[in-house]
Design a protein around this motif. Structure first.
Motif, PDB file in Angstrom:
ATOM      1  N   ILE A  41       3.567  10.577   2.458  1.00 28.36           N
ATOM      2  CA  ILE A  41       4.419   9.418   2.177  1.00 28.36           C
ATOM      3  C   ILE A  41       5.595   9.467   3.150  1.00 28.36           C
ATOM      4  O   ILE A  41       6.298  10.475   3.232  1.00 28.36           O
ATOM      5  N   THR A  42       5.816   8.368   3.896  1.00 29.13           N
ATOM      6  CA  THR A  42       6.897   8.350   4.883  1.00 29.13           C
ATOM      7  C   THR A  42       8.258   8.082   4.257  1.00 29.13           C
ATOM      8  O   THR A  42       9.274   8.543   4.763  1.00 29.13           O
ATOM      9  N   HIS A  43       8.293   7.298   3.174  1.00 32.77           N
ATOM     10  CA  HIS A  43       9.544   7.041   2.450  1.00 32.77           C
ATOM     11  C   HIS A  43       9.199   6.444   1.094  1.00 32.77           C
ATOM     12  O   HIS A  43       8.053   6.103   0.829  1.00 32.77           O
ATOM     13  N   ASP A  47       6.311  -0.137  -1.292  1.00 31.24           N
ATOM     14  CA  ASP A  47       5.203  -0.560  -0.437  1.00 31.24           C
ATOM     15  C   ASP A  47       4.719   0.551   0.506  1.00 31.24           C
ATOM     16  O   ASP A  47       4.065   0.278   1.517  1.00 31.24           O
ATOM     17  N   HIS A  48       5.011   1.788   0.142  1.00 31.20           N
ATOM     18  CA  HIS A  48       4.535   2.937   0.915  1.00 31.20           C
ATOM     19  C   HIS A  48       4.044   4.081   0.035  1.00 31.20           C
ATOM     20  O   HIS A  48       3.686   5.129   0.562  1.00 31.20           O
ATOM     21  N   ASN A  49       4.037   3.894  -1.276  1.00 29.90           N
ATOM     22  CA  ASN A  49       3.634   5.019  -2.134  1.00 29.90           C
ATOM     23  C   ASN A  49       2.965   4.577  -3.436  1.00 29.90           C
ATOM     24  O   ASN A  49       3.310   5.063  -4.505  1.00 29.90           O
ATOM     25  N   LYS A  50       1.986   3.743  -3.324  1.00 29.21           N
ATOM     26  CA  LYS A  50       1.249   3.275  -4.499  1.00 29.21           C
ATOM     27  C   LYS A  50       0.126   4.277  -4.802  1.00 29.21           C
ATOM     28  O   LYS A  50      -1.061   4.036  -4.560  1.00 29.21           O
ATOM     29  N   LEU A  51       0.531   5.408  -5.330  1.00 26.73           N
ATOM     30  CA  LEU A  51      -0.398   6.519  -5.548  1.00 26.73           C
ATOM     31  C   LEU A  51      -1.501   6.190  -6.551  1.00 26.73           C
ATOM     32  O   LEU A  51      -2.572   6.796  -6.515  1.00 26.73           O
ATOM     33  N   GLU A  52      -1.257   5.195  -7.415  1.00 29.06           N
ATOM     34  CA  GLU A  52      -2.280   4.853  -8.414  1.00 29.06           C
ATOM     35  C   GLU A  52      -3.545   4.259  -7.777  1.00 29.06           C
ATOM     36  O   GLU A  52      -4.585   4.173  -8.433  1.00 29.06           O
ATOM     37  N   LEU A  53      -3.498   3.903  -6.513  1.00 29.93           N
ATOM     38  CA  LEU A  53      -4.698   3.432  -5.810  1.00 29.93           C
ATOM     39  C   LEU A  53      -5.670   4.572  -5.507  1.00 29.93           C
ATOM     40  O   LEU A  53      -6.846   4.337  -5.259  1.00 29.93           O
TER      41      LEU A  53
END
Length: 160
Positions: A41-43, A47-53
């Motif tokens: 994860i960059t930040h 819109d950069h860390n939707k881990l539930e996908l």
């Protein structure tokens, strides 16, 4: 050689020759069907860390920007032949103290990721890239970096 799938926005998947799957900034697009071995994860923007996908394997390694930038020091981690180095990344919406880009070495290739957030990389950063580029093919996701001889991948949905 590793396979790359650009998923949209800042999201992409890398599949190593040995089958390990690495995701960077899961959020956009499709292609989340393979269980994750490594997630970067960059930040921390939504819109950069939707881990539930993602489906995480037991033992999935997750590195967030706060894990890779500690007290002003950018970390490098080695994970059984995959090396990830955090590098400075920022723009007007992303403070340098909260964001990282990644240099990902896998299967004899250097992938420069998180480039969309980089604001004019420093000369020391470009010098480090030039040194690596002398020994590895370089793939840049995002804008080309001046002074670096690299291959630029077009950002096309569903193409890797």
């Amino acid at each position: 050689m590793a396979k790359l799938l650009y998923q949209g926005h800042g999201s992409y998947r890398i599949t190593a020759d040995d089958g390990r799957v690495l995701y960077v900034d899961p959020y956009a697009g499709e292609g989340y069907d393979k269980p994750a071995d490594i997630v970067l994860i960059t930040h921390e923007h939504y819109d950069h860390n939707k881990l539930e996908l993602l489906t995480m394997k037991p033992g999935t390694i997750l590195h967030r920007s706060g894990d890779m930038l500690v007290n002003g020091e950018y970390r490098t981690v080695e994970m059984d032949g995959i090396t990830v180095t955090a590098v400075p990344a920022c723009n007007k919406n992303h403070p340098i103290s909260e964001c990282v880009g990644y240099l990902i070495r896998v299967d004899g290739v250097l992938i420069v990721g998180g480039q969309a957030d980089l604001n004019a990389p420093s000369e020391s950063y470009r010098a480090a890239l030039r040194e690596l580029a002398d020994t590895l093919p370089v793939v840049v996701l995002g804008n080309p970096i001046p002074g670096i001889n690299c291959r630029f991948l077009q950002r096309e949905r569903g193409r890797g």
